[in-house]
Design a protein around this motif. Structure first.
Motif, PDB file in Angstrom:
ATOM      1  N   GLY A 291       9.021  -3.823 -14.563  1.00  0.00           N
ATOM      2  CA  GLY A 291       7.784  -4.474 -14.951  1.00  0.00           C
ATOM      3  C   GLY A 291       6.582  -4.077 -14.125  1.00  0.00           C
ATOM      4  O   GLY A 291       5.479  -4.529 -14.370  1.00  0.00           O
ATOM      5  N   GLY A 292       6.768  -3.223 -13.134  1.00  0.00           N
ATOM      6  CA  GLY A 292       5.668  -2.816 -12.263  1.00  0.00           C
ATOM      7  C   GLY A 292       6.148  -2.642 -10.835  1.00  0.00           C
ATOM      8  O   GLY A 292       7.340  -2.524 -10.570  1.00  0.00           O
ATOM      9  N   ASN A 293       5.197  -2.644  -9.906  1.00  0.00           N
ATOM     10  CA  ASN A 293       5.528  -2.467  -8.499  1.00  0.00           C
ATOM     11  C   ASN A 293       6.322  -3.662  -7.974  1.00  0.00           C
ATOM     12  O   ASN A 293       6.076  -4.803  -8.367  1.00  0.00           O
ATOM     13  CB  ASN A 293       4.238  -2.296  -7.686  1.00  0.00           C
ATOM     14  CG  ASN A 293       4.501  -1.965  -6.239  1.00  0.00           C
ATOM     15  OD1 ASN A 293       4.325  -2.821  -5.369  1.00  0.00           O
ATOM     16  ND2 ASN A 293       4.917  -0.749  -5.960  1.00  0.00           N
ATOM     17  N   VAL A 294       7.281  -3.386  -7.086  1.00  0.00           N
ATOM     18  CA  VAL A 294       8.086  -4.442  -6.468  1.00  0.00           C
ATOM     19  C   VAL A 294       7.802  -4.438  -4.970  1.00  0.00           C
ATOM     20  O   VAL A 294       8.486  -3.767  -4.197  1.00  0.00           O
ATOM     21  CB  VAL A 294       9.596  -4.234  -6.721  1.00  0.00           C
ATOM     22  CG1 VAL A 294      10.392  -5.422  -6.179  1.00  0.00           C
ATOM     23  CG2 VAL A 294       9.871  -4.054  -8.204  1.00  0.00           C
ATOM     24  N   PRO A 295       6.758  -5.149  -4.532  1.00  0.00           N
ATOM     25  CA  PRO A 295       6.402  -5.118  -3.108  1.00  0.00           C
ATOM     26  C   PRO A 295       7.433  -5.833  -2.243  1.00  0.00           C
ATOM     27  O   PRO A 295       8.041  -6.825  -2.661  1.00  0.00           O
ATOM     28  CB  PRO A 295       5.050  -5.844  -3.076  1.00  0.00           C
ATOM     29  CG  PRO A 295       5.061  -6.721  -4.274  1.00  0.00           C
ATOM     30  CD  PRO A 295       5.860  -6.009  -5.318  1.00  0.00           C
ATOM     31  N   LEU A 296       7.601  -5.308  -1.036  1.00  0.00           N
ATOM     32  CA  LEU A 296       8.566  -5.865  -0.087  1.00  0.00           C
ATOM     33  C   LEU A 296       7.893  -6.114   1.249  1.00  0.00           C
ATOM     34  O   LEU A 296       6.857  -5.529   1.554  1.00  0.00           O
ATOM     35  CB  LEU A 296       9.732  -4.885   0.139  1.00  0.00           C
ATOM     36  CG  LEU A 296      10.469  -4.346  -1.077  1.00  0.00           C
ATOM     37  CD1 LEU A 296      11.436  -3.244  -0.639  1.00  0.00           C
ATOM     38  CD2 LEU A 296      11.221  -5.454  -1.792  1.00  0.00           C
ATOM     39  N   GLU A 297       8.492  -6.966   2.052  1.00  0.00           N
ATOM     40  CA  GLU A 297       8.174  -7.061   3.465  1.00  0.00           C
ATOM     41  C   GLU A 297       9.468  -6.858   4.233  1.00  0.00           C
ATOM     42  O   GLU A 297      10.486  -7.488   3.929  1.00  0.00           O
ATOM     43  CB  GLU A 297       7.537  -8.417   3.813  1.00  0.00           C
ATOM     44  CG  GLU A 297       6.066  -8.468   3.483  1.00  0.00           C
ATOM     45  CD  GLU A 297       5.366  -9.692   4.059  1.00  0.00           C
ATOM     46  OE1 GLU A 297       6.066 -10.613   4.542  1.00  0.00           O
ATOM     47  OE2 GLU A 297       4.123  -9.733   4.032  1.00  0.00           O
ATOM     48  N   ILE A 298       9.417  -5.956   5.210  1.00  0.00           N
ATOM     49  CA  ILE A 298      10.611  -5.616   5.987  1.00  0.00           C
ATOM     50  C   ILE A 298      10.359  -6.022   7.434  1.00  0.00           C
ATOM     51  O   ILE A 298       9.376  -5.610   8.043  1.00  0.00           O
ATOM     52  CB  ILE A 298      10.921  -4.112   5.871  1.00  0.00           C
ATOM     53  CG1 ILE A 298      11.102  -3.736   4.388  1.00  0.00           C
ATOM     54  CG2 ILE A 298      12.165  -3.754   6.678  1.00  0.00           C
ATOM     55  CD1 ILE A 298      11.222  -2.266   4.133  1.00  0.00           C
ATOM     56  N   TYR A 299      11.251  -6.828   7.977  1.00  0.00           N
ATOM     57  CA  TYR A 299      11.115  -7.376   9.321  1.00  0.00           C
ATOM     58  C   TYR A 299      12.018  -6.585  10.275  1.00  0.00           C
ATOM     59  O   TYR A 299      13.229  -6.452  10.027  1.00  0.00           O
ATOM     60  CB  TYR A 299      11.503  -8.849   9.325  1.00  0.00           C
ATOM     61  CG  TYR A 299      10.574  -9.718   8.514  1.00  0.00           C
ATOM     62  CD1 TYR A 299       9.646 -10.544   9.126  1.00  0.00           C
ATOM     63  CD2 TYR A 299      10.607  -9.692   7.118  1.00  0.00           C
ATOM     64  CE1 TYR A 299       8.781 -11.334   8.383  1.00  0.00           C
ATOM     65  CE2 TYR A 299       9.743 -10.475   6.369  1.00  0.00           C
ATOM     66  CZ  TYR A 299       8.838 -11.294   7.010  1.00  0.00           C
ATOM     67  OH  TYR A 299       7.972 -12.066   6.266  1.00  0.00           O
TER      68      TYR A 299
ATOM     69  N   GLN B 290       0.824  -1.208   0.000  1.00  0.00           N
ATOM     70  CA  GLN B 290       0.000   0.000   0.000  1.00  0.00           C
ATOM     71  C   GLN B 290       0.860   1.261   0.000  1.00  0.00           C
ATOM     72  O   GLN B 290       0.478   2.280  -0.572  1.00  0.00           O
ATOM     73  CB  GLN B 290      -0.917   0.001   1.232  1.00  0.00           C
ATOM     74  CG  GLN B 290      -1.903  -1.157   1.290  1.00  0.00           C
ATOM     75  CD  GLN B 290      -2.881  -1.124   0.137  1.00  0.00           C
ATOM     76  OE1 GLN B 290      -3.336  -0.060  -0.275  1.00  0.00           O
ATOM     77  NE2 GLN B 290      -3.211  -2.286  -0.402  1.00  0.00           N
ATOM     78  N   LEU B 291       2.016   1.187   0.636  1.00  0.00           N
ATOM     79  CA  LEU B 291       2.860   2.377   0.785  1.00  0.00           C
ATOM     80  C   LEU B 291       3.475   2.830  -0.529  1.00  0.00           C
ATOM     81  O   LEU B 291       3.686   4.030  -0.742  1.00  0.00           O
ATOM     82  CB  LEU B 291       3.990   2.101   1.788  1.00  0.00           C
ATOM     83  CG  LEU B 291       3.628   2.029   3.272  1.00  0.00           C
ATOM     84  CD1 LEU B 291       4.845   1.597   4.077  1.00  0.00           C
ATOM     85  CD2 LEU B 291       3.123   3.374   3.768  1.00  0.00           C
ATOM     86  N   THR B 292       3.808   1.883  -1.400  1.00  0.00           N
ATOM     87  CA  THR B 292       4.626   2.220  -2.575  1.00  0.00           C
ATOM     88  C   THR B 292       3.936   1.871  -3.888  1.00  0.00           C
ATOM     89  O   THR B 292       4.587   1.457  -4.838  1.00  0.00           O
ATOM     90  CB  THR B 292       5.986   1.491  -2.489  1.00  0.00           C
ATOM     91  OG1 THR B 292       5.742   0.068  -2.482  1.00  0.00           O
ATOM     92  CG2 THR B 292       6.727   1.862  -1.223  1.00  0.00           C
ATOM     93  N   LYS B 293       2.624   2.046  -3.938  1.00  0.00           N
ATOM     94  CA  LYS B 293       1.904   1.735  -5.171  1.00  0.00           C
ATOM     95  C   LYS B 293       2.353   2.615  -6.342  1.00  0.00           C
ATOM     96  O   LYS B 293       2.189   2.249  -7.502  1.00  0.00           O
ATOM     97  CB  LYS B 293       0.394   1.880  -4.945  1.00  0.00           C
ATOM     98  CG  LYS B 293      -0.209   0.747  -4.133  1.00  0.00           C
ATOM     99  CD  LYS B 293      -1.723   0.738  -4.215  1.00  0.00           C
ATOM    100  CE  LYS B 293      -2.328   1.735  -3.270  1.00  0.00           C
ATOM    101  NZ  LYS B 293      -3.798   1.612  -3.171  1.00  0.00           N
ATOM    102  N   ASP B 294       2.907   3.777  -6.021  1.00  0.00           N
ATOM    103  CA  ASP B 294       3.334   4.702  -7.070  1.00  0.00           C
ATOM    104  C   ASP B 294       4.797   4.517  -7.445  1.00  0.00           C
ATOM    105  O   ASP B 294       5.326   5.257  -8.280  1.00  0.00           O
ATOM    106  CB  ASP B 294       3.100   6.145  -6.615  1.00  0.00           C
ATOM    107  CG  ASP B 294       3.829   6.478  -5.319  1.00  0.00           C
ATOM    108  OD1 ASP B 294       4.088   5.533  -4.531  1.00  0.00           O
ATOM    109  OD2 ASP B 294       4.147   7.658  -5.095  1.00  0.00           O
TER     110      ASP B 294
END
Length: 415
Positions: A74-82, A65-69
């Motif tokens: 090829g598009g958005n690169v979603p991450l999970e940060i622990y 949700q934070l980095t949709k822009d």
């Protein structure tokens, strides 16, 4: 009579604890009673799905949700940060639309480990360079980490809801509801008072057992994401067979440059071709110089379109790598397989290309060797102009069953 009173007391106590259990389960506090638990239960802060907590104190920030822009190639690169104790444990890339072959550069470069053991503040100010060959993807990851760490700073005080918080309103409401229903049943029942009370309590005990069981059976909580390797989404990608049948020769191109990353993808696809005894006797000349391309277009009779293409690749055979002796001509098959891979990759990447032949016509071979300044042992098989299509011809249907024979060229006569 004493036995009946004891049963009523036991029923009331049972009812009380069932109501207690329903209240706790309703708050999702012990929602995994009947599921396998491995200390990975997560409670979510807010409704955005950005921040989660695990039972062992790890904060998980999702960038969806934070980095949709923020987009990579090829598009958005979603991450999970622990994060634990204000230190980053790891950064994990989730499923994305990047091409795995060159997104592997990001993984192999160690980019995702650059922020390990840093605080959010330190991560924001750490200077990290993009990865050559996967620049857009790596820059998108860097920007996403920075944005997530800004969020982490603002929400560092957020804590998961206590596992033992209690919903008194729900608890008292359930008790009141049971009492009211019991009174109604008692009022309407024509049985003796004791039997009516006993019947009512047993009925509601059974109902509450069903409710508790239903509340307890919930989907397993999200497990800590261990996926380090993103996968390419196939929803908008042509399948291999579709790509083969959709490919056609393109001889007209838009005045738009072909990106370096796509050129590398073309070459990687070419070098993935089969090759006799793995000799890989090929060499590739990437041509973007206009003077060189004009010269090739003027020299090769069927390659006039090279002059207008933003890119051309000459696929060559390297005779120093070829099989010696009678198998030397296998380089032609190997380089041809590489050329076909390149053409299919161009189709998959939204590019257009056409094979223009050079070898085995000696005059063309010598002219191209001269223009490209190739050593004698480097033999050009073809020149492939490439670019974004300015035409959209339909692929030809070349299927002809009469060209197919089974077992032998002709079937043996039956005697």
């Amino acid at each position: 009579m004493k036995t009946l009173k004891a049963q009523v007391i036991i029923s009331l106590i049972t009812c009380f604890f069932l109501v207690l259990a329903v209240t706790i389960c309703k708050g999702n506090k012990f929602g995994n009673i009947l599921s396998e638990s491995e200390n990975t239960t997560e409670s979510q802060t807010g409704t955005s799905g950005i921040l989660r907590h695990t039972d062992d104190g790890v904060q998980i920030i999702s960038t969806r949700q934070l980095t949709k822009d923020i987009n990579g190639y090829g598009g958005n690169v979603p991450l999970e940060i622990y994060i634990k104790e204000n230190r980053i444990l790891k950064v994990v890339a989730l499923e994305n639309s990047e091409t795995p072959s060159y997104f592997a550069k990001v993984r192999n470069s160690g980019l995702l480990q650059q922020w390990n053991n840093l605080s959010p503040e330190e991560a924001i100010h750490k200077e990290v360079d993009g990865i050559s060959g996967a620049t857009e993807s790596s820059v998108a990851i860097i920007q996403s980490v920075h944005k997530a760490m800004e969020y982490a700073k603002e929400h560092s005080a957020d804590k998961p809801t206590s596992a033992f918080s209690f919903d008194w309103i729900l608890f008292l409401g359930l008790l009141a509801g049971i009492a009211l229903c019991t009174l109604i049943i008692s009022y309407l029942s024509k049985r003796p008072k004791e039997q009516t009370m006993h019947y009512a309590l047993n009925t509601f005990n059974l109902a509450l057992v069903i409710v508790v069981t239903a509340l307890s059976i919930q989907p397993k909580p999200n497990q800590l994401n261990k996926m380090e390797e993103p996968t390419m989404k196939q929803d908008n990608k042509l399948s291999v067979l579709d790509n083969i049948h959709a490919r056609t020769s393109i001889r007209s191109y838009q005045p738009k440059e072909v990106e370096d990353e796509k050129i590398e993808q073309l070459l990687r696809a070419a070098m993935a071709a089969p090759t006799a005894t793995n000799r890989q006797p090929w060499a590739f000349i990437v041509i973007r110089d206009k003077e060189t391309m004009n010269e090739l277009g003027s020299t090769l009779p069927y390659a006039k379109m090279v002059k207008d293409a933003p890119l051309a690749i000459a696929v060559c055979g390297d005779l120093t790598k070829a099989i010696s002796g009678a198998g030397i001509e296998y380089w032609v098959q190997d380089a041809s397989a590489a050329s076909e891979n390149l053409l299919l990759a161009a189709q998959a990447l939204g590019l257009g290309a056409v094979w223009t032949g050079v070898y085995p016509i000696d005059e063309r071979v010598k002219e191209v060797q001269k223009i490209l300044q190739l050593p004698e042992q480097i033999v050009p098989l073809n020149v492939i102009p490439i670019g974004y299509p300015a035409e959209n011809p339909l692929p030809k249907d070349k299927w002809k069953p009469e060209n197919v024979h089974y077992d032998r060229w002709t079937k043996p006569d039956k005697k």
